[in-house]
Design a protein around this motif. Sequence first.
Motif, PDB file in Angstrom:
ATOM      1  N   LEU A 292       0.900  -1.170   0.074  1.00 41.99           N
ATOM      2  CA  LEU A 292       0.236  -0.063   0.010  1.00 41.99           C
ATOM      3  C   LEU A 292       0.796   1.367   0.015  1.00 41.99           C
ATOM      4  N   LEU A 293       1.872   1.403   0.874  1.00 44.08           N
ATOM      5  CA  LEU A 293       2.795   2.313   0.827  1.00 44.08           C
ATOM      6  C   LEU A 293       3.543   2.844  -0.506  1.00 44.08           C
ATOM      7  N   GLN A 294       3.781   1.618  -1.223  1.00 44.67           N
ATOM      8  CA  GLN A 294       4.306   1.845  -2.329  1.00 44.67           C
ATOM      9  C   GLN A 294       3.524   2.455  -3.454  1.00 44.67           C
ATOM     10  N   TYR A 295       2.088   1.991  -3.351  1.00 40.97           N
ATOM     11  CA  TYR A 295       0.975   2.503  -4.326  1.00 40.97           C
ATOM     12  C   TYR A 295       0.705   3.825  -4.056  1.00 40.97           C
ATOM     13  N   GLU A 296       0.881   4.236  -2.724  1.00 42.21           N
ATOM     14  CA  GLU A 296       0.283   5.702  -2.452  1.00 42.21           C
ATOM     15  C   GLU A 296       1.304   6.706  -2.818  1.00 42.21           C
ATOM     16  N   ARG A 297       2.752   5.973  -2.852  1.00 37.94           N
ATOM     17  CA  ARG A 297       3.678   7.042  -3.504  1.00 37.94           C
ATOM     18  C   ARG A 297       3.715   7.230  -4.887  1.00 37.94           C
ATOM     19  N   ALA A 298       3.156   6.027  -5.668  1.00 36.73           N
ATOM     20  CA  ALA A 298       3.027   6.077  -7.092  1.00 36.73           C
ATOM     21  C   ALA A 298       1.711   6.695  -7.702  1.00 36.73           C
ATOM     22  N   PHE A 299       0.638   6.439  -6.959  1.00 35.16           N
ATOM     23  CA  PHE A 299      -0.661   6.822  -7.384  1.00 35.16           C
ATOM     24  C   PHE A 299      -1.358   8.021  -6.511  1.00 35.16           C
ATOM     25  N   ASP A 300      -1.952   8.944  -7.035  1.00 33.50           N
ATOM     26  CA  ASP A 300      -2.766  10.025  -6.405  1.00 33.50           C
ATOM     27  C   ASP A 300      -3.811   9.421  -5.436  1.00 33.50           C
ATOM     28  N   ILE A 301      -4.671   8.764  -6.174  1.00 30.78           N
ATOM     29  CA  ILE A 301      -5.692   7.647  -5.619  1.00 30.78           C
ATOM     30  C   ILE A 301      -5.457   6.318  -5.635  1.00 30.78           C
ATOM     31  N   VAL A 302      -5.688   5.567  -4.424  1.00 29.71           N
ATOM     32  CA  VAL A 302      -5.406   4.019  -4.383  1.00 29.71           C
ATOM     33  C   VAL A 302      -6.679   3.442  -3.899  1.00 29.71           C
ATOM     34  N   LEU A 303      -7.200   2.631  -4.672  1.00 30.09           N
ATOM     35  CA  LEU A 303      -8.438   1.965  -4.608  1.00 30.09           C
ATOM     36  C   LEU A 303      -8.259   0.469  -4.043  1.00 30.09           C
ATOM     37  N   VAL A 304      -8.347   0.179  -2.992  1.00 28.42           N
ATOM     38  CA  VAL A 304      -7.926  -1.383  -2.593  1.00 28.42           C
ATOM     39  C   VAL A 304      -9.181  -2.210  -2.729  1.00 28.42           C
ATOM     40  N   GLN A 305      -9.070  -3.263  -3.653  1.00 29.39           N
ATOM     41  CA  GLN A 305     -10.051  -4.421  -3.957  1.00 29.39           C
ATOM     42  C   GLN A 305     -11.309  -3.643  -4.441  1.00 29.39           C
ATOM     43  N   ASP A 306     -11.230  -2.945  -5.170  1.00 30.38           N
ATOM     44  CA  ASP A 306     -12.722  -2.175  -5.836  1.00 30.38           C
ATOM     45  C   ASP A 306     -12.581  -2.705  -7.188  1.00 30.38           C
ATOM     46  N   GLN A 307     -13.752  -3.491  -7.470  1.00 30.86           N
ATOM     47  CA  GLN A 307     -13.960  -3.966  -8.959  1.00 30.86           C
ATOM     48  C   GLN A 307     -14.859  -3.069  -9.736  1.00 30.86           C
ATOM     49  N   THR A 308     -14.987  -1.654  -9.385  1.00 29.79           N
ATOM     50  CA  THR A 308     -15.813  -1.106 -10.064  1.00 29.79           C
ATOM     51  C   THR A 308     -15.044   0.235 -10.771  1.00 29.79           C
TER      52      THR A 308
END
Length: 303
Positions: free
Chosen positions: A272-288
């Motif tokens: 999650l920390l890596q994704y937060e550094r790479a992306f502005d908005i991180v959606l976890v296990q969201d299939q929509t």
Amino acid sequence: MKFIEEIKRRFGAAVYIRDEQVVDTKICQLVEGGVEKLQIISDFDRTISTSVHNNEPTKSSFCVFESCSSLTEDYKQKARELYNKFLPIEDDPNMTVAEKLPYIEDWWRQSERLLKNMRFRYEDIELAVKQADVKLREGSAEVFQKLYKHNVPVIVLSAGIGDVVELTLIHENLLTANVSVVSNFLDIADADDGSTVIKGFKGSKLIHVFNKNEHAYLESHSNDTKLSGRLNVILMGDSLGDANMDGGIAYDTVLRIGFLNSDVETKDDPYLLQYERAFDIVLVQDQTMGAFDYLLEEIINNR
């Protein structure tokens, strides 16, 4: 901060935003720019398509291709061996992109070598796409229709098999005039016996998960008419490499949405920390496509 508050209200615990002020500013810039300045850059596998359906992992475009009945069992076995060897490296949160890169390049080179001189029936890909029934994220058809209606260019940038990606979009009636697919397309030739021989992939350079930025850059400059003045970007992907698909081009605004398709137990989760550094908005296990649809509606309605 009304946009951030609304996203958090709608999607709750699934949303992680490291710098809310920066993200809110970007969304305001996108809304003010309107649809006339907007373009979309998106990955395909597990970004436009879901990562799971009915609690089962969905097939990537490579997996769909490998289900073609006319491909040999020897090829399928060796392709699975490569997948099992290299995927843990691609997903390793303790390795940097620079450390992963030579392994991923080797994976794609070996994958192409496996395909060379393979005989198969090309129409099997169409059948494989229909049989695989790859599920797209909930709301995908609706957002693609809105993008088409408002003539917003969409670049689908995939490290998978381009033929499968295109045929899947055609199968779902989503490959409209505003949509371009940049991917690894099969280079094929007809054999004397009526079958098809795979010569490899088209082009001089394979697209893998960590070099998509170069190809996004080339694509954007080969479609000047379509992308002229489109200096606001919403970028979507599910891997860390996807975060750089804009290719370092001097856009006015790039909003990066990352789909993290794995469970997160704490806010200190290394992935999650890596994704937060790479992306502005991180959606976890969201299939929509809910968050993207909300942002798109705000941009469309600001007229």
